[in-house]
Design an enzyme around this catalytic site. Structure first.
Site, PDB file in Angstrom:
ATOM      1  N   ARG A   1       0.777  -1.248   0.199  1.00 54.48           N
ATOM      2  CA  ARG A   1       0.111  -0.063   0.201  1.00 54.48           C
ATOM      3  C   ARG A   1       0.790   1.243  -0.038  1.00 54.48           C
ATOM      4  O   ARG A   1       0.174   2.359  -0.225  1.00 54.48           O
ATOM      5  CB  ARG A   1      -1.021   0.058   1.231  1.00 54.48           C
TER       6      ARG A   1
ATOM      7  N   ASP B   1       5.679  -2.195  11.756  1.00 53.11           N
ATOM      8  CA  ASP B   1       5.275  -0.979  11.139  1.00 53.11           C
ATOM      9  C   ASP B   1       4.469  -0.213  11.985  1.00 53.11           C
ATOM     10  O   ASP B   1       3.823   0.801  11.566  1.00 53.11           O
ATOM     11  CB  ASP B   1       4.337  -1.263   9.755  1.00 53.11           C
TER      12      ASP B   1
HETATM   13  C1  UD1 Z   1      -2.335  -6.310  10.856  1.00 53.04           C
HETATM   14  C2  UD1 Z   1      -3.433  -7.177  11.665  1.00 53.04           C
HETATM   15  C3  UD1 Z   1      -4.501  -6.329  12.192  1.00 53.04           C
HETATM   16  C4  UD1 Z   1      -4.064  -5.115  12.992  1.00 53.04           C
HETATM   17  C5  UD1 Z   1      -3.066  -4.466  12.213  1.00 53.04           C
HETATM   18  C6  UD1 Z   1      -2.534  -3.317  13.238  1.00 53.04           C
HETATM   19  C7  UD1 Z   1      -3.200  -9.515  10.848  1.00 53.04           C
HETATM   20  C8  UD1 Z   1      -3.824 -10.399   9.862  1.00 53.04           C
HETATM   21  N1  UD1 Z   1      -4.043  -8.255  10.796  1.00 53.04           N
HETATM   22  O1  UD1 Z   1      -2.991  -5.904   9.862  1.00 53.04           O
HETATM   23  O2  UD1 Z   1      -5.496  -6.983  12.971  1.00 53.04           O
HETATM   24  O3  UD1 Z   1      -5.466  -4.258  13.246  1.00 53.04           O
HETATM   25  O4  UD1 Z   1      -2.099  -5.267  11.878  1.00 53.04           O
HETATM   26  O5  UD1 Z   1      -1.740  -2.489  12.640  1.00 53.04           O
HETATM   27  O6  UD1 Z   1      -2.220  -9.741  11.323  1.00 53.04           O
HETATM   28  N2  UD1 Z   1       4.505  -9.360   8.011  1.00 53.04           N
HETATM   29  C9  UD1 Z   1       5.456 -10.406   7.895  1.00 53.04           C
HETATM   30  N3  UD1 Z   1       5.119 -11.585   7.179  1.00 53.04           N
HETATM   31  C10 UD1 Z   1       3.988 -11.466   6.353  1.00 53.04           C
HETATM   32  C11 UD1 Z   1       3.116 -10.590   6.523  1.00 53.04           C
HETATM   33  C12 UD1 Z   1       3.321  -9.603   7.187  1.00 53.04           C
HETATM   34  O7  UD1 Z   1       6.413 -10.413   8.624  1.00 53.04           O
HETATM   35  O8  UD1 Z   1       3.642 -12.792   5.734  1.00 53.04           O
HETATM   36  C13 UD1 Z   1       4.694  -8.041   8.929  1.00 53.04           C
HETATM   37  C14 UD1 Z   1       4.740  -6.986   7.981  1.00 53.04           C
HETATM   38  O9  UD1 Z   1       5.903  -6.490   7.671  1.00 53.04           O
HETATM   39  C15 UD1 Z   1       3.860  -6.014   9.100  1.00 53.04           C
HETATM   40  C16 UD1 Z   1       3.396  -6.819  10.099  1.00 53.04           C
HETATM   41  O10 UD1 Z   1       3.584  -7.975   9.718  1.00 53.04           O
HETATM   42  O11 UD1 Z   1       5.153  -5.346   9.917  1.00 53.04           O
HETATM   43  C17 UD1 Z   1       1.934  -6.603   9.672  1.00 53.04           C
HETATM   44  O12 UD1 Z   1       1.515  -6.884   8.682  1.00 53.04           O
HETATM   45  P1  UD1 Z   1       0.527  -5.787   7.758  1.00 53.04           P
HETATM   46  O13 UD1 Z   1       0.468  -6.486   6.412  1.00 53.04           O
HETATM   47  O14 UD1 Z   1       1.097  -4.644   7.908  1.00 53.04           O
HETATM   48  O15 UD1 Z   1      -0.978  -5.991   8.415  1.00 53.04           O
HETATM   49  P2  UD1 Z   1      -2.072  -5.037   8.586  1.00 53.04           P
HETATM   50  O16 UD1 Z   1      -2.825  -5.279   7.450  1.00 53.04           O
HETATM   51  O17 UD1 Z   1      -1.509  -3.869   8.960  1.00 53.04           O
HETATM   52 CA    CA Z   2       0.048  -2.694   9.291  1.00 54.54          CA
END
Ligand code: UD1
Ligand code: CA
Length: 480
Positions: free
Chosen positions: A18, A106
């Site tokens: 995004r 993040d």
């Molecule tokens: C996530 C939560 C959501 C919460 C929000 C808060 C999930 C499914 N959802 O959503 O409930 O309200 O954070 O900010 O967890 N990451 C990895 N490996 C992956 C995917 C993600 O390391 O395979 C890391 C990303 O780099 C990031 C974090 O996990 O730092 C969260 O992932 P992101 O895609 O930002 O989740 P949100 O959609 O924000």
């Molecule tokens: Ca996030």
């Protein structure tokens, strides 16, 4: 929670689609640091047994940021969701560790005190999982906390899966959790991808724990700003604004006046002494250190600058990697860079650039000048328009000017060259040879005065400009 029984896991493998960026999300900056670095720094005071970062996108670059902070990286390739990321992290967690504090890479505004309170609550209730939640103005995009009648957590429902009734919930999942690992690992094992992205969501582990009859709690963050995540550029700007506000508040608490504080940008490592004053639209960057009683006037940018006490920086001045001693004054519109050093009470004025040069005590260089690779002794005056010609096209050469020297205006000093103590250099000189101490160095064309030349020239021009009588024009035969 004792130091030995918990680890921190930072989920930092995601791309950050995004953000529409070629740079991995956690490498983006807010408040003067990368998101990844800020998250790690928030965890360090808790003294965990270890910190594990799950990396994936630009893994080497992310590792390079966190490794100096004693963080161990594990590679998640491909990235199959936050639940999958935890399974990958497991490889780096010793089996006797009881708890994990899990954070997304993040959400960099989180504070150590809040994390400590979450860990304490988790231990007190003996829950399988404790979620840090927050009530925020605009919960769109976040997972929501769905609670049971007794206040415990039933599930986390992602934004895309909300029912209309659930959408009204303002309590969001911060993605910061404390897990009892003996409960978490089995629940992750039974996770199935239940979303369009075919990812394993850590949030779904909460529902699994509930189905197994485990106790899941959520504690509300006192300050909802702390859990703000950075999914978009607008999120990054909002988080940056909070960091900057916090830093300005800390600087003001230390006894510094900031005028129109919302226009002033200060990096996290900057220090400013009491009774200093910062005018609007100033930037203080990098490792800048400012002493007491200094004034930084409007529009100035200081990066890795060291200012002793009572230094005055006038408007629109740029200082980078340079040292200003007590009582020094610079600007307006001055540029000090790459190891410029002003000794006590030295002064640099408008449109003066100083590079890798030392200006001794009380030296003045007030107008339109370039000083590069120069050493200038105490009490010397550098006239307007002086240039040290330090570059011969191949090498940078030094200029050495002694104490109490007077360099006349519009002097070019062709380096390498020396001007001895107490010497004078006549205005307009091009100095190619050393000037001995107490001598006058003069190197310019001899002036010639031609008497009466100007009035003769004027007479000549007047004669040439006399109008020539024009002949009468013949009438045209054609009718118009
Ligand atoms: C996530 C939560 C959501 C919460 C929000 C808060 C999930 C499914 N959802 O959503 O409930 O309200 O954070 O900010 O967890 N990451 C990895 N490996 C992956 C995917 C993600 O390391 O395979 C890391 C990303 O780099 C990031 C974090 O996990 O730092 C969260 O992932 P992101 O895609 O930002 O989740 P949100 O959609 O924000
Ligand atoms: Ca996030």
């Amino acid at each position: 929670m004792a130091t030995s029984d918990f680890v921190v896991v930072i989920l930092a493998a995601g791309k950050g689609t995004r953000l529409k960026s070629s740079l991995a999300k956690v490498l983006h900056r807010a408040g003067g640091r990368s998101l990844a670095e800020s998250v790690v720094r928030a965890c360090l005071p808790l003294k965990p047994r270890g910190i594990v970062a799950v990396v994936g996108h630009q893994a080497d670059d992310v590792t390079a940021v966190v490794a100096p902070l004693t963080v161990k990286s594990v590679l998640q390739q491909p990235q199959r969701g936050t639940g999958h990321a935890m399974l990958v992290a497991r490889r780096a967690i010793p089996s006797r560790v009881k708890f994990a504090l899990v954070l997304p890479g993040d959400a960099p505004l989180i504070r150590a005190e809040t994390l400590a309170a979450l860990a304490r609550a988790h231990r007190e209730t003996g829950a399988a999982a404790t979620i840090l939640s927050a009530e925020i103005e605009n919960p769109t995009g976040y997972g929501r906390i769905v609670r049971n009648d007794d206040g415990s957590v039933a599930a986390i429902v992602e934004d895309s899966a909300l029912t209309d009734e659930q959408r009204a919930t303002r309590e969001i999942n911060s993605s910061i959790y404390c897990f009892s690992l003996d409960k978490l690992w089995p629940s992750l094992g039974s996770l199935k991808p239940q979303n369009v992205h075919k990812e394993l969501y850590l949030t779904d582990a909460i529902a699994v724990l509930r189905e197994k009859g485990e106790n899941v709690q959520a504690v509300l963050a006192a300050d909802p700003d702390e859990v703000l995540g950075c999914n978009t550029r607008a999120d990054l700007a909002a988080v940056d604004a909070v960091f900057r506000r916090r830093k300005r508040a800390a600087i003001m608490d230390a006894g510094v006046t900031i005028e129109l504080p919302e226009t002033v940008l200060i990096d996290p490592e900057v220090t400013v002494g009491a009774d200093s004053r910062i005018e609007p639209c100033v930037q203080l960057l990098g490792k800048t250190r400012i002493g007491e009683g200094c004034t930084i006037r409007t529009g100035s940018v200081l990066a890795d600058a060291v200012l002793e006490d009572n230094v005055l920086v006038k408007p629109y001045t740029i200082v980078s990697a340079s040292h200003l001693s007590r009582g020094a004054q610079v600007g307006p519109f001055a540029h000090l860079r790459d190891g410029a050093r002003l000794e006590v009470n030295a002064r640099v004025g408008n449109f003066v650039e100083v590079k890798k040069s030392v200006l001794g005590e009380g030296v003045k260089s007030m107008h339109l000048t370039y000083l590069g690779d120069a050493r200038i002794g105490a009490g010397t005056n550098i006239g307007a328009g002086t240039i040290t010609c330090n570059y011969d096209g191949v090498h940078k050469n030094p200029t050495t000017i002694g104490k109490r020297v007077f360099i006349g205006s519009d002097t070019a000093l062709i380096a390498p060259v020396r001007v001895g103590d107490g010497a004078y250099v006549g205005a307009g000189s091009v100095i190619t040879k050393n000037v001995p101490p107490d001598a006058l160095g003069l190197a310019r064309g001899q002036q010639v005065n031609k008497l009466g030349w100007a009035s003769a020239r004027r007479r000549e021009m007047a004669a040439a400009a006399k109008p020539v009588k024009s002949r009468p024009r013949k009438k045209s035969k054609r009718k118009r």
